[in-house]
Design an enzyme around this catalytic site. Sequence first.
Site, PDB file in Angstrom:
ATOM      1  N   HIS A  22      -6.553 -10.483  -0.495  1.00  0.00           N
ATOM      2  CA  HIS A  22      -6.437 -10.461  -1.954  1.00  0.00           C
ATOM      3  C   HIS A  22      -6.463 -11.872  -2.522  1.00  0.00           C
ATOM      4  O   HIS A  22      -5.600 -12.696  -2.220  1.00  0.00           O
ATOM      5  CB  HIS A  22      -5.126  -9.772  -2.361  1.00  0.00           C
ATOM      6  N   ASP A  24      -7.370 -13.719  -6.474  1.00  0.00           N
ATOM      7  CA  ASP A  24      -7.653 -13.435  -7.884  1.00  0.00           C
ATOM      8  C   ASP A  24      -8.522 -14.485  -8.556  1.00  0.00           C
ATOM      9  O   ASP A  24      -8.490 -14.619  -9.781  1.00  0.00           O
ATOM     10  CB  ASP A  24      -6.339 -13.295  -8.656  1.00  0.00           C
ATOM     11  N   GLU A 127      -7.999  -3.631  -8.352  1.00  0.00           N
ATOM     12  CA  GLU A 127      -6.537  -3.658  -8.331  1.00  0.00           C
ATOM     13  C   GLU A 127      -5.976  -2.815  -9.465  1.00  0.00           C
ATOM     14  O   GLU A 127      -5.689  -3.300 -10.547  1.00  0.00           O
ATOM     15  CB  GLU A 127      -6.026  -5.099  -8.431  1.00  0.00           C
ATOM     16  N   HIS A 154      -1.398  -0.954 -10.577  1.00  0.00           N
ATOM     17  CA  HIS A 154      -0.948  -2.344 -10.659  1.00  0.00           C
ATOM     18  C   HIS A 154       0.517  -2.287 -11.081  1.00  0.00           C
ATOM     19  O   HIS A 154       1.296  -1.529 -10.490  1.00  0.00           O
ATOM     20  CB  HIS A 154      -1.838  -3.168 -11.599  1.00  0.00           C
ATOM     21  N   HIS A 195       1.609  -2.635  -4.696  1.00  0.00           N
ATOM     22  CA  HIS A 195       1.955  -2.369  -6.105  1.00  0.00           C
ATOM     23  C   HIS A 195       2.456  -0.958  -6.367  1.00  0.00           C
ATOM     24  O   HIS A 195       2.987  -0.707  -7.447  1.00  0.00           O
ATOM     25  CB  HIS A 195       0.784  -2.656  -7.044  1.00  0.00           C
ATOM     26  N   HIS A 216      -1.674  -6.971  -0.200  1.00  0.00           N
ATOM     27  CA  HIS A 216      -0.823  -8.149  -0.415  1.00  0.00           C
ATOM     28  C   HIS A 216       0.620  -7.711  -0.668  1.00  0.00           C
ATOM     29  O   HIS A 216       1.093  -7.712  -1.786  1.00  0.00           O
ATOM     30  CB  HIS A 216      -1.356  -9.045  -1.528  1.00  0.00           C
ATOM     31  N   ASP A 324      -2.751 -13.648  -2.157  1.00  0.00           N
ATOM     32  CA  ASP A 324      -2.657 -13.509  -3.610  1.00  0.00           C
ATOM     33  C   ASP A 324      -2.857 -14.845  -4.320  1.00  0.00           C
ATOM     34  O   ASP A 324      -2.284 -15.094  -5.376  1.00  0.00           O
ATOM     35  CB  ASP A 324      -1.333 -12.864  -4.033  1.00  0.00           C
TER      36      ASP A 324
END
Length: 396
Positions: A22, A24, A127, A154, A195, A216, A324
């Site tokens: 993961h 971003d 996500e 999420h 999540h 993650h 992450d």
Amino acid sequence: MRADHLVRARELLAAHPVVDGHNDLPWALREQVRYDLGKRDIATDQSADLHTDLPRLREGGVGAQFWSVYVRSDLAGDDAVSATLEQIDVVRRLAERYPADLRLAFTADDMEAARAEGRIASLMGAEGGHSINCSLATLRALHRLGVRYMTLTHNDNIPWADSATDEPAAGGLTRFGEEVVREMNRVGMLVDLSHVSADTMRDALRVSEAPVIFSHSSARAVCDHPRNIPDDVLARLAAGGGVAMATFVPKFILPEAIAWTRAADENMRANGLHPLDTTAVGMAVHRAFEAANPRPRATVATVADHLDHMREVAGVDHVGLGGDYDGTAFTPEGLSDVSGYPNLIAELLRRGWSDSDLAKLTWQNAVRVLRAAEDVAGELSARRGPSIATIDELDG
């Protein structure tokens, strides 16, 4: 950390590079430069506002990256779908812009081919189930565009699944949520349980016919945060062949960081910003708060503590890494950006992890779980066609 451990860590990563679950960067590029890749050239611009660029990926021994095509959960309906498509577009544009370094990957074989070529396999993970707007056809379309996992939620609940950080509403997965999992199995999209609430985790594990992942998340027994994985779920994950990819986010791995992060998030809101704001303004507000309120410091050892526990409960065949990066304002000491993976591998060597253990952690487990999802999809798609179920039909 002994110098010989770090040298050996780099040698191991040359042979068995990191598959990170993961990152971003796509959202950071949206927030910071509105997808203008000329304004943030990740081949040459080692921006202080990013954790990720090509030189640091190379330095960190990253061989495959699941880029998150995340959109915030305050985007809903068709707005969420459109934003997800924009995220997919920028991942594809990055691969086109940097073909010597990045190769789009859709299968386990693609990952192995990228490694053989010396390129970084670029995969995608959505996500949050809000990205499909309660539409199985949209789910299939995202898969055809290259999305190879979807995190079911999420930070907020969606109509068919409960999030770890929202008040329970569905009690896990609804009937439509179970159908989403089945359709993900049928097309070969990994079910990602980071999540989601513990009840959603358990429901998904009960329903899924393919191994699942946590892209993650770390161990709840080590840090009691709802974003982490309870031991019974780790055990069930392993029984189904899945992989839990430990995250580096301090507020999820260090108990002392939980209250501090809550205060930092409140400060962001007081400044009219979303806590996950990664613009230059957002990062400046984060840094100013930290200067006035020194934060508890997670370290490489903090992450290693989680990995030790996850290996003990789930087994070494079921652990991985999901940093992450560029989705968090703060990182552990020694893991400040994507170049830091050798420091973690060196710490695990110091703790007695074998070369074969580390090869599974960094590369082999993630490749195996994607291949297993592909195999299950082949079997299921031969037996049944696309689901046309709707949320109104199943949950109405």
